[in-house]
Design a protein around this motif. Structure first.
Motif, PDB file in Angstrom:
ATOM      1  N   LEU A 140       0.835  -1.194   0.000  1.00 28.71           N
ATOM      2  CA  LEU A 140       0.000   0.000   0.000  1.00 28.71           C
ATOM      3  C   LEU A 140       0.876   1.252   0.000  1.00 28.71           C
ATOM      4  O   LEU A 140       0.677   2.169  -0.800  1.00 28.71           O
ATOM      5  CB  LEU A 140      -0.916  -0.022   1.231  1.00 28.71           C
ATOM      6  N   THR A 141       1.860   1.272   0.877  1.00 28.07           N
ATOM      7  CA  THR A 141       2.759   2.425   0.999  1.00 28.07           C
ATOM      8  C   THR A 141       3.491   2.697  -0.308  1.00 28.07           C
ATOM      9  O   THR A 141       3.538   3.827  -0.777  1.00 28.07           O
ATOM     10  CB  THR A 141       3.788   2.175   2.129  1.00 28.07           C
ATOM     11  N   ARG A 142       4.056   1.654  -0.903  1.00 25.42           N
ATOM     12  CA  ARG A 142       4.823   1.838  -2.141  1.00 25.42           C
ATOM     13  C   ARG A 142       3.965   2.407  -3.260  1.00 25.42           C
ATOM     14  O   ARG A 142       4.398   3.281  -3.995  1.00 25.42           O
ATOM     15  CB  ARG A 142       5.415   0.512  -2.615  1.00 25.42           C
ATOM     16  N   GLU A 143       2.746   1.877  -3.398  1.00 24.50           N
ATOM     17  CA  GLU A 143       1.916   2.360  -4.503  1.00 24.50           C
ATOM     18  C   GLU A 143       1.428   3.779  -4.251  1.00 24.50           C
ATOM     19  O   GLU A 143       1.449   4.610  -5.149  1.00 24.50           O
ATOM     20  CB  GLU A 143       0.743   1.422  -4.778  1.00 24.50           C
ATOM     21  N   ILE A 144       1.026   4.070  -3.031  1.00 23.15           N
ATOM     22  CA  ILE A 144       0.565   5.431  -2.726  1.00 23.15           C
ATOM     23  C   ILE A 144       1.711   6.425  -2.930  1.00 23.15           C
ATOM     24  O   ILE A 144       1.523   7.498  -3.494  1.00 23.15           O
ATOM     25  CB  ILE A 144      -0.035   5.507  -1.309  1.00 23.15           C
ATOM     26  N   ALA A 145       2.918   6.052  -2.516  1.00 24.57           N
ATOM     27  CA  ALA A 145       4.085   6.924  -2.713  1.00 24.57           C
ATOM     28  C   ALA A 145       4.346   7.133  -4.205  1.00 24.57           C
ATOM     29  O   ALA A 145       4.584   8.261  -4.645  1.00 24.57           O
ATOM     30  CB  ALA A 145       5.311   6.321  -2.035  1.00 24.57           C
ATOM     31  N   ALA A 146       4.281   6.060  -4.985  1.00 24.51           N
ATOM     32  CA  ALA A 146       4.555   6.167  -6.423  1.00 24.51           C
ATOM     33  C   ALA A 146       3.500   7.018  -7.126  1.00 24.51           C
ATOM     34  O   ALA A 146       3.830   7.837  -7.986  1.00 24.51           O
ATOM     35  CB  ALA A 146       4.618   4.776  -7.046  1.00 24.51           C
ATOM     36  N   VAL A 147       2.224   6.865  -6.749  1.00 29.80           N
ATOM     37  CA  VAL A 147       1.153   7.650  -7.365  1.00 29.80           C
ATOM     38  C   VAL A 147       1.334   9.125  -7.035  1.00 29.80           C
ATOM     39  O   VAL A 147       1.224   9.993  -7.896  1.00 29.80           O
ATOM     40  CB  VAL A 147      -0.247   7.163  -6.902  1.00 29.80           C
ATOM     41  N   ALA A 148       1.643   9.421  -5.772  1.00 29.72           N
ATOM     42  CA  ALA A 148       1.769  10.812  -5.328  1.00 29.72           C
ATOM     43  C   ALA A 148       3.115  11.422  -5.718  1.00 29.72           C
ATOM     44  O   ALA A 148       3.297  12.632  -5.640  1.00 29.72           O
ATOM     45  CB  ALA A 148       1.591  10.893  -3.819  1.00 29.72           C
ATOM     46  N   GLY A 149       4.051  10.569  -6.119  1.00 29.19           N
ATOM     47  CA  GLY A 149       5.387  11.061  -6.433  1.00 29.19           C
ATOM     48  C   GLY A 149       6.151  11.454  -5.178  1.00 29.19           C
ATOM     49  O   GLY A 149       7.097  12.216  -5.224  1.00 29.19           O
ATOM     50  N   ASN A 150       5.698  10.933  -4.031  1.00 29.81           N
ATOM     51  CA  ASN A 150       6.363  11.205  -2.748  1.00 29.81           C
ATOM     52  C   ASN A 150       7.339  10.099  -2.421  1.00 29.81           C
ATOM     53  O   ASN A 150       7.378   9.081  -3.094  1.00 29.81           O
ATOM     54  CB  ASN A 150       5.330  11.221  -1.602  1.00 29.81           C
ATOM     55  N   ASP A 151       8.038  10.283  -1.314  1.00 30.53           N
ATOM     56  CA  ASP A 151       8.849   9.178  -0.837  1.00 30.53           C
ATOM     57  C   ASP A 151       7.950   8.291   0.030  1.00 30.53           C
ATOM     58  O   ASP A 151       6.859   8.690   0.425  1.00 30.53           O
ATOM     59  CB  ASP A 151      10.090   9.663  -0.081  1.00 30.53           C
ATOM     60  N   GLU A 152       8.434   7.092   0.317  1.00 30.27           N
ATOM     61  CA  GLU A 152       7.613   6.147   1.070  1.00 30.27           C
ATOM     62  C   GLU A 152       7.364   6.599   2.501  1.00 30.27           C
ATOM     63  O   GLU A 152       6.343   6.270   3.086  1.00 30.27           O
ATOM     64  CB  GLU A 152       8.244   4.757   1.036  1.00 30.27           C
ATOM     65  N   GLY A 153       8.286   7.371   3.064  1.00 26.54           N
ATOM     66  CA  GLY A 153       8.105   7.871   4.428  1.00 26.54           C
ATOM     67  C   GLY A 153       6.864   8.742   4.542  1.00 26.54           C
ATOM     68  O   GLY A 153       6.082   8.618   5.486  1.00 26.54           O
ATOM     69  N   ALA A 154       6.663   9.608   3.554  1.00 24.78           N
ATOM     70  CA  ALA A 154       5.495  10.499   3.557  1.00 24.78           C
ATOM     71  C   ALA A 154       4.211   9.678   3.408  1.00 24.78           C
ATOM     72  O   ALA A 154       3.218   9.926   4.094  1.00 24.78           O
ATOM     73  CB  ALA A 154       5.598  11.523   2.430  1.00 24.78           C
ATOM     74  N   ALA A 155       4.235   8.707   2.523  1.00 26.32           N
ATOM     75  CA  ALA A 155       3.056   7.856   2.311  1.00 26.32           C
ATOM     76  C   ALA A 155       2.754   7.054   3.583  1.00 26.32           C
ATOM     77  O   ALA A 155       1.598   6.938   4.002  1.00 26.32           O
ATOM     78  CB  ALA A 155       3.285   6.919   1.134  1.00 26.32           C
ATOM     79  N   GLN A 156       3.809   6.541   4.211  1.00 24.78           N
ATOM     80  CA  GLN A 156       3.651   5.762   5.448  1.00 24.78           C
ATOM     81  C   GLN A 156       3.029   6.632   6.548  1.00 24.78           C
ATOM     82  O   GLN A 156       2.127   6.189   7.260  1.00 24.78           O
ATOM     83  CB  GLN A 156       5.021   5.253   5.904  1.00 24.78           C
TER      84      GLN A 156
END
Length: 168
Positions: A140-156
């Motif tokens: 979940l974290t990886r995909e949300i980060a990739a969609v938002a163009g953020n790093d995984e820390g922000a998505a997490q």
């Protein structure tokens, strides 16, 4: 041999159901058993793994483009929902969770995260429960980060905020 138009091109992020988010690094042609085979070369940097998927098998294996922002917001809505834990035996539930994680469906993965998330004051998780939770959370974290163009820390952090706020 004429180049065909593909739905993915190098540098596109894709979701491979069994492995999560990867990046198409190339489209290569290889000869396998005397046949010319066109392959997507997909790198999964976190797992230090490279996968070669025949271009004509993309839909068979369930490979897809990253989720749209709408799907991501639906996944976040799913996280806000109340955990739905069936009364079935753990082995049966674990199988269902595993299937949801490997389906590549972001909403199904969000359901697993929601259902297995524990607050500090709740009962301990078993090892296998924690393993499934962490696998789902990572996908979940990886995909949300990739969609938002953020790093995984922000998505997490975003996911954690949602999980914690629903319990408050």
């Amino acid at each position: 041999m004429a180049k065909k138009k593909h739905e993915f091109k190098p540098n596109d992020f894709v979701v491979y159901p069994a492995h999560g988010v990867g990046k198409v690094v190339a489209i290569e042609e290889e000869e396998v058993a005397g046949f010319a085979l066109e392959l997507f070369v997909i790198a999964f940097e976190k797992d230090k793994m490279t996968l070669r998927v025949p271009t004509n098998k993309v839909s068979d294996v369930g490979m897809r483009a990253l989720a749209t922002p709408d799907v991501v917001s639906n996944a976040m809505k799913t996280l806000r929902g109340k955990a739905k834990v069936k009364k079935a035996m753990w082995s049966r539930r674990a199988q269902e969770y595993e299937q949801k994680i490997n389906s590549g469906d972001l909403i199904a993965i969000a359901e697993v995260v929601r259902d297995l998330h524990r607050q500090d004051d709740q009962r301990e998780q078993s090892y296998s429960e924690r393993q499934l939770y962490e696998a789902a959370l990572e996908r979940l974290t990886r995909e949300i980060a990739a969609v938002a163009g953020n790093d995984e820390g922000a998505a997490q952090a975003e996911i954690t905020d949602v999980l914690v706020s629903r319990a408050a």
